[in-house]
Design a protein around this motif. Sequence first.
Motif, mmCIF file in Angstrom:
data_model
loop_
_atom_site.group_PDB
_atom_site.id
_atom_site.type_symbol
_atom_site.label_atom_id
_atom_site.label_comp_id
_atom_site.label_asym_id
_atom_site.label_seq_id
_atom_site.Cartn_x
_atom_site.Cartn_y
_atom_site.Cartn_z
ATOM 1 N N GLU A 317 87.174 59.539 43.444
ATOM 2 C CA GLU A 317 85.844 59.276 42.890
ATOM 3 C C GLU A 317 84.927 58.579 43.887
ATOM 4 N N SER A 318 85.458 57.607 44.619
ATOM 5 C CA SER A 318 84.606 56.804 45.499
ATOM 6 C C SER A 318 84.918 56.974 46.977
ATOM 7 N N PRO A 371 84.243 56.134 52.580
ATOM 8 C CA PRO A 371 83.576 56.088 51.274
ATOM 9 C C PRO A 371 82.615 57.250 51.116
#
Length: 389
Positions: A317-318, A371
């Motif tokens: 997700e990140s 990220p």
Amino acid sequence: MLLLLRYALILFPAVSTAYMLPLEQSGQLAFYTLVLLAVAEISRTWLPGRAQNLAAAAEMLFVTWLSLQTEGMMFACHYSTLTAYMLKERSGLRWFLLALQAMLLNVSLNAHPDMELKLTANLLLATGALLLYGWAETGDRKRELEQVYDELRSKAYELDAARRRLVEYAGKVEQLAQTEERTRISHEIHDDLGHKLIRLKMMLEAIIRISPGQPEKGMEMTRIVRDQLTEAMETLRRTVRRMKPPAEEGQSFSLKRLIEDFAADPQVQIRCEIAGMPRPLYPSLEIVLYRNAQEAVTNALRHGQATEVLIEMSFEESNVAMTVSNNGTLPDSAAMGRGLGLSGMEERTRLVGGELRIHTDGRFAVTTLVPTPGAIRDTDERFQPRGGG
């Protein structure tokens, strides 16, 4: 603890001396002891640094006088004064005060004929001075190390903040470049294609009006509209082609292209596996992943003599994690310390706010974790594998 030691070195000699004196002199000794304690406390709490040295010298003189008056153990109060300046004074004055105190200690011992006592007292003074000097130097080194640590931690915070600002700035620059390109394309469509379509609409309305009475002129205008529509379609095609980058440019930093390049070597097999839902990334992140994968594969072939390389992409997700592992020989710690290109990989990864991890359990593997602040482009297939090479 040091404060208790200072006061104890005044009280214990005073109590020992009180047992040796007649009862009528004990009150006077108690008064002098209280004066010594008061001088020590006033020097510690009220006087500035240089004035404390003068107070220490005055205390030495008072202890010497008191020792000559009582002829007991009051000379041991010199050791209390020793703790007052050896830990606080850092200049050469400290050694001057020590020499003065050694002289006054021997003056205090004049009433004692025992040479062994005098020798022991001087040795205790020298030993105490050395111990306190070492304690002071250790404290100074500790404070210097703490200051250096605080400065390094502050610099680390500043670098981390600068890195975050750099990543944010890179994202804003890319978004601004996209906005400017979209604005340019919208202006081009509006000023060129839009005007042509408006003119063609007006010509069609005119054809509708004149066709019943002048069919030949209406047919001629219809052909003109047809030709201009062809021209407008060509303008639209050119605009769309400019919006889409060339295939070579879009794949210049793709893992698919990387695998195809290394697949030409029949002695090595490169596979790519993907976990999670692939999504578009910032071009800066794609470049970091591509360069790190390129460096890791090159190291596996050049230094590890690997015959099989596995590239694993994990979309979370990140963040996105890319692990490049091989079946070659494991490098020793010295080789890893010399680099193997790892310093450049780590520098690139940190620049975008990521982390580089090295694994040596069984297979040598390098993981690049970056990220994903957000997607900025349409999804493409540059991370889709086509199979081993």
